[in-house]
Design a protein around this motif. Sequence first.
Motif, PDB file in Angstrom:
ATOM      1  N   THR A 193       0.830  -1.205   0.000  1.00  0.00           N
ATOM      2  CA  THR A 193       0.000   0.000   0.000  1.00  0.00           C
ATOM      3  C   THR A 193       0.866   1.256   0.000  1.00  0.00           C
ATOM      4  O   THR A 193       0.543   2.248  -0.655  1.00  0.00           O
ATOM      5  N   ASP A 194       1.971   1.221   0.712  1.00  0.00           N
ATOM      6  CA  ASP A 194       2.905   2.343   0.720  1.00  0.00           C
ATOM      7  C   ASP A 194       3.538   2.519  -0.659  1.00  0.00           C
ATOM      8  O   ASP A 194       3.679   3.645  -1.151  1.00  0.00           O
ATOM      9  N   VAL A 195       3.901   1.412  -1.287  1.00  0.00           N
ATOM     10  CA  VAL A 195       4.543   1.471  -2.600  1.00  0.00           C
ATOM     11  C   VAL A 195       3.608   2.066  -3.644  1.00  0.00           C
ATOM     12  O   VAL A 195       3.994   2.918  -4.450  1.00  0.00           O
ATOM     13  N   VAL A 196       2.339   1.636  -3.603  1.00  0.00           N
ATOM     14  CA  VAL A 196       1.354   2.183  -4.541  1.00  0.00           C
ATOM     15  C   VAL A 196       1.210   3.684  -4.323  1.00  0.00           C
ATOM     16  O   VAL A 196       1.130   4.469  -5.274  1.00  0.00           O
ATOM     17  N   GLY A 197       1.208   4.122  -3.066  1.00  0.00           N
ATOM     18  CA  GLY A 197       1.086   5.541  -2.771  1.00  0.00           C
ATOM     19  C   GLY A 197       2.273   6.354  -3.246  1.00  0.00           C
ATOM     20  O   GLY A 197       2.119   7.498  -3.677  1.00  0.00           O
ATOM     21  N   HIS A 198       3.470   5.785  -3.167  1.00  0.00           N
ATOM     22  CA  HIS A 198       4.677   6.475  -3.626  1.00  0.00           C
ATOM     23  C   HIS A 198       4.746   6.540  -5.153  1.00  0.00           C
ATOM     24  O   HIS A 198       5.174   7.552  -5.718  1.00  0.00           O
ATOM     25  N   LEU A 199       4.363   5.436  -5.804  1.00  0.00           N
ATOM     26  CA  LEU A 199       4.616   5.306  -7.232  1.00  0.00           C
ATOM     27  C   LEU A 199       3.417   5.610  -8.112  1.00  0.00           C
ATOM     28  O   LEU A 199       3.595   5.964  -9.283  1.00  0.00           O
ATOM     29  N   ARG A 200       2.219   5.475  -7.580  1.00  0.00           N
ATOM     30  CA  ARG A 200       1.043   5.635  -8.427  1.00  0.00           C
ATOM     31  C   ARG A 200       0.251   6.879  -8.017  1.00  0.00           C
ATOM     32  O   ARG A 200       0.728   7.998  -8.183  1.00  0.00           O
ATOM     33  N   SER A 201      -0.942   6.718  -7.463  1.00  0.00           N
ATOM     34  CA  SER A 201      -1.759   7.860  -7.093  1.00  0.00           C
ATOM     35  C   SER A 201      -2.689   7.453  -5.967  1.00  0.00           C
ATOM     36  O   SER A 201      -2.858   6.257  -5.678  1.00  0.00           O
ATOM     37  N   GLU A 202      -3.339   8.446  -5.344  1.00  0.00           N
ATOM     38  CA  GLU A 202      -4.288   8.121  -4.292  1.00  0.00           C
ATOM     39  C   GLU A 202      -5.476   7.354  -4.853  1.00  0.00           C
ATOM     40  O   GLU A 202      -6.062   6.512  -4.164  1.00  0.00           O
ATOM     41  N   ASP A 203      -5.848   7.629  -6.105  1.00  0.00           N
ATOM     42  CA  ASP A 203      -6.928   6.859  -6.721  1.00  0.00           C
ATOM     43  C   ASP A 203      -6.605   5.372  -6.728  1.00  0.00           C
ATOM     44  O   ASP A 203      -7.468   4.524  -6.457  1.00  0.00           O
ATOM     45  N   ASP A 204      -5.340   5.043  -7.034  1.00  0.00           N
ATOM     46  CA  ASP A 204      -4.929   3.639  -7.036  1.00  0.00           C
ATOM     47  C   ASP A 204      -4.970   3.053  -5.628  1.00  0.00           C
ATOM     48  O   ASP A 204      -5.323   1.884  -5.439  1.00  0.00           O
TER      49      ASP A 204
END
Length: 504
Positions: A193-204
Amino acid sequence: MRRLLPVLALWVLAAPACDWEHYALMNSIPARGDPSRNPTVHVYLGLDGLSHGAVARAREQGAFADWNLARLIPMFPATSDASWSRIFHAERFAGLEYGHFDPIKDKVYNKSVGGLLVHLVPPLEELPFTVPTYAQAPAYYKAFDYHASAYLDALWSYDRPVYGYYRGLDNLFVALAGHSQTQTTFSAYLLETDVVGHLRSEDDVVDSLVSLNARINAFRREHPERTFVFTLFGDHGMDGVHKPPENVVDFRDQLEAAGVKAVESFEDADKEEGPAAVPILHTRVTYIAIHARPRWVTEVARRASTCPAADLVFARGEAPGPGYPEGLVWVSAWREGNRVASFGYELATDSYWLPADVDWAALDLPVSFAPGASHGVFSDEALFALSAERTYPDFFFRARTAFEPISVQFPPEVVVSFRHPFMSVGYEAPIGSANEVGTAGSHGAMDRLGSVGALVSEERALPSTVRSDNLLDLFPRLVEHLDKREVKRMAGADGAELDYALLP
């Protein structure tokens, strides 16, 4: 990249000896336990970077609809390894991140790409040789029944974050199915979840939470023989602020421009005539920890606050004048070269002494004083309630404890909280594309965007806002589980306890 290959090759060659995939499989095969012996299983999921805003948005889509939701305010700086250690009162991590300064050995460990590799690839604790203490896995890992399914999970997650997240969910629920046959409590950690937040977007991130809720519901349908009670909590928030390339900075350059010599040891600092300090380049976060000799702390903090990336700079200080009792622990905050806040803490009464001549409103802290008073004395509960939903949540407690060896062995003397949209470069990889990742969102700064995590639970009613230091007090079953897993717990911060009955 060629310089990276030998190091990566060593990790990959050693990984099969650990055989985590086989370990996870063999410890997750259902053993057909008797449901009458553990009809209810409490599940505690630690989601790295679980922000209150993302959970609130997921609830708008129907996820976690009947669950209890609270803001979860972490330590400052709000970063993962130190925060998890502090939440579980686990044995101290060496520094705030794997990259840290040891003032006893007078050395910076896990610098630049080396720090990145240690962050991505867990230490090889199963190898036949001893791993140095500065590269060992943090003790809080022991709090979780599940925290990875493959040795290189973290590396693959950063390469394909969304795929890594859903793969992690698959393995988590397999592990839960197996452990629930014989356990009444299960704990797990999801890095992705942290990785998605760093690399993608809050929508993801929101999509990933909605999917998690759907997976929980599906799991329940597939296992009607037991009742599963879930609690989710995070170590920090995620600001969701994209950082343009020109604002991904090496703060050492800004310190040098402000007249502070950036060095890698106190020995080197002592050779300088002017202010010198050891700044630590962590990963892609929104703070910087700085180590300095006592005689330079105030001047380093003042000059650091003039740097373009700095919002607030915190350091220990002294009483601003007479009229205060002896023995108070003073903390100062600096902005644009000026001391904009100062307060003292009295341990015996768990109270804070605030000077009345500070413009607290400029920090979005609506502090009021008696007419004509030179200062005010406030309880911890009063200041927590006053600041919990403001720009800098739990400002006083978090600033004070940033310099105490609670979850870290070597706390810094100065902490720089970045303003938006700046972040630390953290590392400069030999391949250019690696320097463009991790800028979609971050955490670490004092402000609420990257600080406010989430606590969402089916188990019990919750206060509207919870200090993460108190999480274990709310969930005694989790404490019992930590004891069964032989997690050694350390003393928490002085004055961390809150009487939530006194809070609005």
